[in-house]
Design a protein around this motif. Structure first.
Motif, PDB file in Angstrom:
ATOM      1  N   SER A  60      -1.237  14.513  -4.977  1.00  0.00           N
ATOM      2  CA  SER A  60      -2.493  13.796  -4.773  1.00  0.00           C
ATOM      3  C   SER A  60      -3.000  14.034  -3.361  1.00  0.00           C
ATOM      4  O   SER A  60      -2.298  13.760  -2.387  1.00  0.00           O
ATOM      5  N   ASP A  71       0.840  -1.199   0.000  1.00  0.00           N
ATOM      6  CA  ASP A  71       0.000   0.000   0.000  1.00  0.00           C
ATOM      7  C   ASP A  71       0.873   1.247   0.000  1.00  0.00           C
ATOM      8  O   ASP A  71       0.538   2.263  -0.609  1.00  0.00           O
ATOM      9  N   GLU A  94      -5.284  12.347  -1.831  1.00  0.00           N
ATOM     10  CA  GLU A  94      -5.426  11.063  -1.147  1.00  0.00           C
ATOM     11  C   GLU A  94      -4.073  10.564  -0.657  1.00  0.00           C
ATOM     12  O   GLU A  94      -3.950  10.082   0.469  1.00  0.00           O
ATOM     13  N   ALA A  95      -3.040  10.656  -1.497  1.00  0.00           N
ATOM     14  CA  ALA A  95      -1.705  10.235  -1.070  1.00  0.00           C
ATOM     15  C   ALA A  95      -1.215  11.087   0.087  1.00  0.00           C
ATOM     16  O   ALA A  95      -0.579  10.578   1.027  1.00  0.00           O
ATOM     17  N   HIS A 150       7.292   7.847 -10.807  1.00  0.00           N
ATOM     18  CA  HIS A 150       6.148   7.575  -9.925  1.00  0.00           C
ATOM     19  C   HIS A 150       5.943   8.783  -9.016  1.00  0.00           C
ATOM     20  O   HIS A 150       6.909   9.354  -8.518  1.00  0.00           O
ATOM     21  N   GLU A 169       0.434   2.796  -9.835  1.00  0.00           N
ATOM     22  CA  GLU A 169       0.356   4.215  -9.537  1.00  0.00           C
ATOM     23  C   GLU A 169      -0.345   4.478  -8.216  1.00  0.00           C
ATOM     24  O   GLU A 169      -0.042   5.461  -7.529  1.00  0.00           O
ATOM     25  N   GLU A 170      -1.283   3.580  -7.825  1.00  0.00           N
ATOM     26  CA  GLU A 170      -2.011   3.813  -6.577  1.00  0.00           C
ATOM     27  C   GLU A 170      -1.170   3.537  -5.327  1.00  0.00           C
ATOM     28  O   GLU A 170      -1.549   3.912  -4.213  1.00  0.00           O
ATOM     29  N   THR A 171      -0.022   2.877  -5.489  1.00  0.00           N
ATOM     30  CA  THR A 171       0.876   2.689  -4.351  1.00  0.00           C
ATOM     31  C   THR A 171       1.432   4.038  -3.932  1.00  0.00           C
ATOM     32  O   THR A 171       1.964   4.792  -4.756  1.00  0.00           O
TER      33      THR A 171
END
Length: 244
Positions: A154, A59, A156-157, A119, A82-84
């Motif tokens: 981001s 994650d 969220e990140a 990334h 990319e969501e990591t």
């Protein structure tokens, strides 16, 4: 949360122990192989793995390697989704790792890191000394809790990074987008000065992008000239003295 940590220096070790103790699923790797990772790193459940294993199926990946070594690990991120969430803890000190032309010409340090990795990254934990992270983390709500800035493009990140900063014992401060993360780099007013949440925002706002590298170089020369090894509190005071 599944967390991979690349780097077993003081910050990587501290974060591995912290998040292992909090019940996260932590894998930790260095450049020398899992057999070289000591029991102190693994004391609270972190597993020693290869660098490839540390970034797979996670994650969050915490990148805690020297700034100049980032290109050496960039290939590991070719297949990281990319969501990591990738969190960069590094700082640019040309005296230690050599100059990086793009940064010398004005590229923001963590934008350079993101470019090398291919990334997006979150910038966190870079604005605290290793000793601060190791010894001064306290539960949320504790009076005079130290605050640390977290920057990312981001939202969220950034929230994930802020959650983990909170879990590591520090008040997280939303420092905005990565292009503004120069405000938390050496030797800005927010860098390694152990400020509280109410002080950190004004400190970030007071940063001078032109002056910061000059202060960094002066401070490095000043520290190199000392005839003793300063304590943690003495180092924090030396950093604060740059801005008076």
């Amino acid at each position: 949360m599944k967390i991979g940590i690349l780097g077993t220096g003081e910050i990587g070790t501290t974060l591995a122990r912290t998040f292992g103790a909090r019940g996260h699923d932590v894998d930790v790797a260095n450049s020398r192989g899992p057999e070289t990772i000591g029991s102190a790193v693994r004391e609270f459940g972190a597993r020693a793995v290869t660098a490839e294993e540390a970034v797979q199926g996670k994650d969050v990946v915490i990148l805690s390697v020297p700034f100049a070594r980032v290109p050496d690990v960039a290939g590991l991120f070719a297949f990281v989704p990319e969501e990591t969430v990738v969190i960069d803890t590094s700082n640019y000190f040309p005296q230690l790792g050599g100059p990086v032309d793009a940064v010398e010409q004005g590229q923001v340090e963590s934008l350079w890191v993101a470019e090398q990795l291919g990334h997006p990254v979150v910038k966190a934990w870079n604005a605290a000394l290793a000793g601060t992270l190791r010894t001064k983390g306290v539960p949320a709500g504790t009076p005079d809790r130290i605050a640390l800035p977290v920057a990312a493009d981001s939202g969220e990140a950034r929230r994930v990074g802020m959650r983990l900063v909170d879990e590591s014992g520090f008040d997280p401060y939303d420092a905005g987008v990565l292009a503004d993360s120069w405000r938390q780099q050496p030797m800005t007013p927010a860098y390694c000065t152990e400020l509280g949440l109410g002080e950190l925002g004004p400190a970030l706002a007071a940063a001078d992008r032109t002056e910061a590298p000059r202060r960094r170089d002066r401070q490095m020369a000043r520290l190199a000239a000392l005839t003793f090894t300063p304590t943690l509190d003495q180092t924090v005071e030396l950093n604060r003295s740059l801005h008076r």
